[in-house]
Design an enzyme around this catalytic site. Sequence first.
Site, short mmCIF file in Angstrom:
data_model
loop_
_atom_site.label_atom_id
_atom_site.label_comp_id
_atom_site.label_asym_id
_atom_site.label_seq_id
_atom_site.Cartn_x
_atom_site.Cartn_y
_atom_site.Cartn_z
N LEU A 172 16.30 -12.32 -5.68
CA LEU A 172 17.52 -12.61 -4.91
C LEU A 172 18.54 -11.48 -5.06
O LEU A 172 18.45 -10.67 -5.98
CB LEU A 172 18.10 -13.94 -5.39
CG LEU A 172 17.20 -15.16 -5.07
CD1 LEU A 172 17.54 -16.36 -5.94
CD2 LEU A 172 17.31 -15.52 -3.59
N PRO A 173 19.55 -11.44 -4.16
CA PRO A 173 20.46 -10.29 -4.13
C PRO A 173 21.37 -10.10 -5.35
O PRO A 173 21.62 -8.97 -5.74
CB PRO A 173 21.32 -10.55 -2.89
CG PRO A 173 20.54 -11.50 -2.05
CD PRO A 173 19.73 -12.32 -3.00
N LYS A 176 16.86 -2.56 -17.66
CA LYS A 176 16.95 -2.10 -16.26
C LYS A 176 18.25 -1.31 -16.01
O LYS A 176 18.21 -0.21 -15.45
CB LYS A 176 16.88 -3.34 -15.35
CG LYS A 176 17.29 -3.13 -13.92
CD LYS A 176 16.17 -2.63 -13.07
CE LYS A 176 16.67 -2.28 -11.67
NZ LYS A 176 15.67 -1.64 -10.86
N LYS A 236 25.08 -0.61 -7.04
CA LYS A 236 25.07 -1.98 -7.59
C LYS A 236 24.67 -1.93 -9.07
O LYS A 236 25.32 -2.54 -9.92
CB LYS A 236 24.05 -2.84 -6.80
CG LYS A 236 23.79 -4.19 -7.44
CD LYS A 236 22.61 -4.94 -6.80
CE LYS A 236 22.24 -6.13 -7.68
NZ LYS A 236 21.11 -6.90 -7.19
N THR A 276 17.77 -8.12 -9.90
CA THR A 276 18.61 -7.32 -10.81
C THR A 276 19.98 -7.97 -10.84
O THR A 276 20.67 -8.00 -9.80
CB THR A 276 18.75 -5.87 -10.30
OG1 THR A 276 17.44 -5.32 -10.17
CG2 THR A 276 19.56 -5.03 -11.27
P1 NAD Z 1 16.90 -8.28 0.31
O1 NAD Z 1 18.30 -8.47 0.72
O2 NAD Z 1 15.94 -7.60 1.23
O3 NAD Z 1 16.25 -9.73 -0.03
C1 NAD Z 1 16.93 -10.80 -0.60
C2 NAD Z 1 16.48 -12.06 0.10
O4 NAD Z 1 17.09 -13.19 -0.52
C3 NAD Z 1 16.87 -12.12 1.59
O5 NAD Z 1 15.71 -12.31 2.38
C4 NAD Z 1 17.83 -13.30 1.67
O6 NAD Z 1 17.74 -14.02 2.88
C5 NAD Z 1 17.37 -14.13 0.49
N1 NAD Z 1 18.37 -15.07 0.02
C6 NAD Z 1 19.71 -14.87 -0.19
N2 NAD Z 1 20.28 -15.99 -0.66
C7 NAD Z 1 19.30 -16.92 -0.76
C8 NAD Z 1 19.28 -18.28 -1.18
N3 NAD Z 1 20.38 -18.91 -1.61
N4 NAD Z 1 18.09 -18.94 -1.15
C9 NAD Z 1 16.97 -18.32 -0.72
N5 NAD Z 1 16.92 -17.03 -0.30
C10 NAD Z 1 18.09 -16.35 -0.32
O7 NAD Z 1 16.95 -7.56 -1.11
P2 NAD Z 1 15.75 -6.79 -1.87
O8 NAD Z 1 15.80 -5.36 -1.55
O9 NAD Z 1 14.48 -7.56 -1.66
O10 NAD Z 1 16.26 -6.93 -3.38
C11 NAD Z 1 16.11 -8.14 -4.10
C12 NAD Z 1 16.46 -7.88 -5.56
O11 NAD Z 1 15.61 -6.86 -6.07
C13 NAD Z 1 17.89 -7.39 -5.78
O12 NAD Z 1 18.40 -8.02 -6.92
C14 NAD Z 1 17.74 -5.88 -5.95
O13 NAD Z 1 18.77 -5.32 -6.72
C15 NAD Z 1 16.40 -5.82 -6.66
N6 NAD Z 1 15.68 -4.54 -6.50
C16 NAD Z 1 15.54 -3.99 -5.28
C17 NAD Z 1 14.85 -2.77 -5.13
C18 NAD Z 1 14.68 -2.14 -3.77
O14 NAD Z 1 14.24 -0.97 -3.73
N7 NAD Z 1 14.96 -2.83 -2.67
C19 NAD Z 1 14.30 -2.15 -6.27
C20 NAD Z 1 14.44 -2.75 -7.51
C21 NAD Z 1 15.14 -3.97 -7.62
#
Ligand code: NAD
Length: 288
Positions: free
Chosen positions: A64-65, A168, A243, A93
């Site tokens: 999740l975000p 991390k 972030k 994260t």
């Molecule tokens: P993203 O925004 O693509 O995905 C997050 C998803 O969560 C979305 O589809 C959103 O609709 C869903 N969501 C939000 N609130 C919700 C709720 N209450 N119930 C159910 N679903 C809900 O983000 P991402 O890029 O997939 O990143 C997710 C996590 O991974 C973050 O914490 C980010 O920091 C971490 N991360 C991302 C990367 C990257 O390269 N994208 C790398 C390492 C870590």
Amino acid sequence: MKIAFIGLGNMGGGMAANLVKAGHSVRAFDLSTPAREAAEAAGCAAFDSAKTACEGVDAVVSMLPNGAIVKAVYENEVIGHAPHTAVLIDCSTIDVATAREVADAAHAQGYKMVDAPVSGGIAAAAGGTLTFMVGGEVHAFDAAKPVLEAMGKAVIHAGAVGAGQTAKICNNMLLAITMIGTAEAMKMAQKLGLDPQKFYEISSQSSGYNWSLNAYTPMPGVGVESPADRDYQGGFATGLMLKDLRLAMEAAEGAGANTPLGAHAREIYEEFAEDNAALDFSGIIKTL
Ligand code: NAD
């Protein structure tokens, strides 16, 4: 195993698909309809709430975000709704304090819980080659490990609850600092009349050796192929690096850690992110 997966975005979508490929039965939920449909196309069963997705599962995985959303989802929709025997695995994260708070709430009701943030971006999530850094008690780590192994190439027990998030943010603070330092050195060498490729050849085999230079060279046409060669598209977005730097500085302040370079890196990325949040973080070289 029967696994609930909550948060099927850029990262979670690929991770849930890899759990299906490994033979698990995945019960998926996301607020976004297209994300749920994509998960169904990848072989997951989609549900219209996290609560229903959690029914009868052996494990819950979330991606999740941010911390506020993780806390709300676990406290309102997972804890008390998933079977108490399930292992809870948050791969988002988030800040160390929230990770500990959510795990405490889970432990109070008899659940095993780990924080398991990842290293590796969207390609690693899709390819099942993430590295997981895991915080939690040994029995919780042991229960989470087979689930995480289906989504990654390395699963490392970092220590107690919160240790995964600590690893991390410290790692990514170091990455931001080495990227800025590498970009500075490359530009300075160029300004002084040294061919940047020569500088790369020398420094990548000298004491300047580091991942940002050797494996992610930030100057186009120099060193290894990287987002610099694609005009800084793809890769690890500046907004996500910012972030992580904000989380790192918040944690440093809470712990009384002295991190002058981390603080400066955050300022530099804050300014860059104003107009370039979607660009790869190595694009910082363009400001130097
Ligand atoms: P993203 O925004 O693509 O995905 C997050 C998803 O969560 C979305 O589809 C959103 O609709 C869903 N969501 C939000 N609130 C919700 C709720 N209450 N119930 C159910 N679903 C809900 O983000 P991402 O890029 O997939 O990143 C997710 C996590 O991974 C973050 O914490 C980010 O920091 C971490 N991360 C991302 C990367 C990257 O390269 N994208 C790398 C390492 C870590």
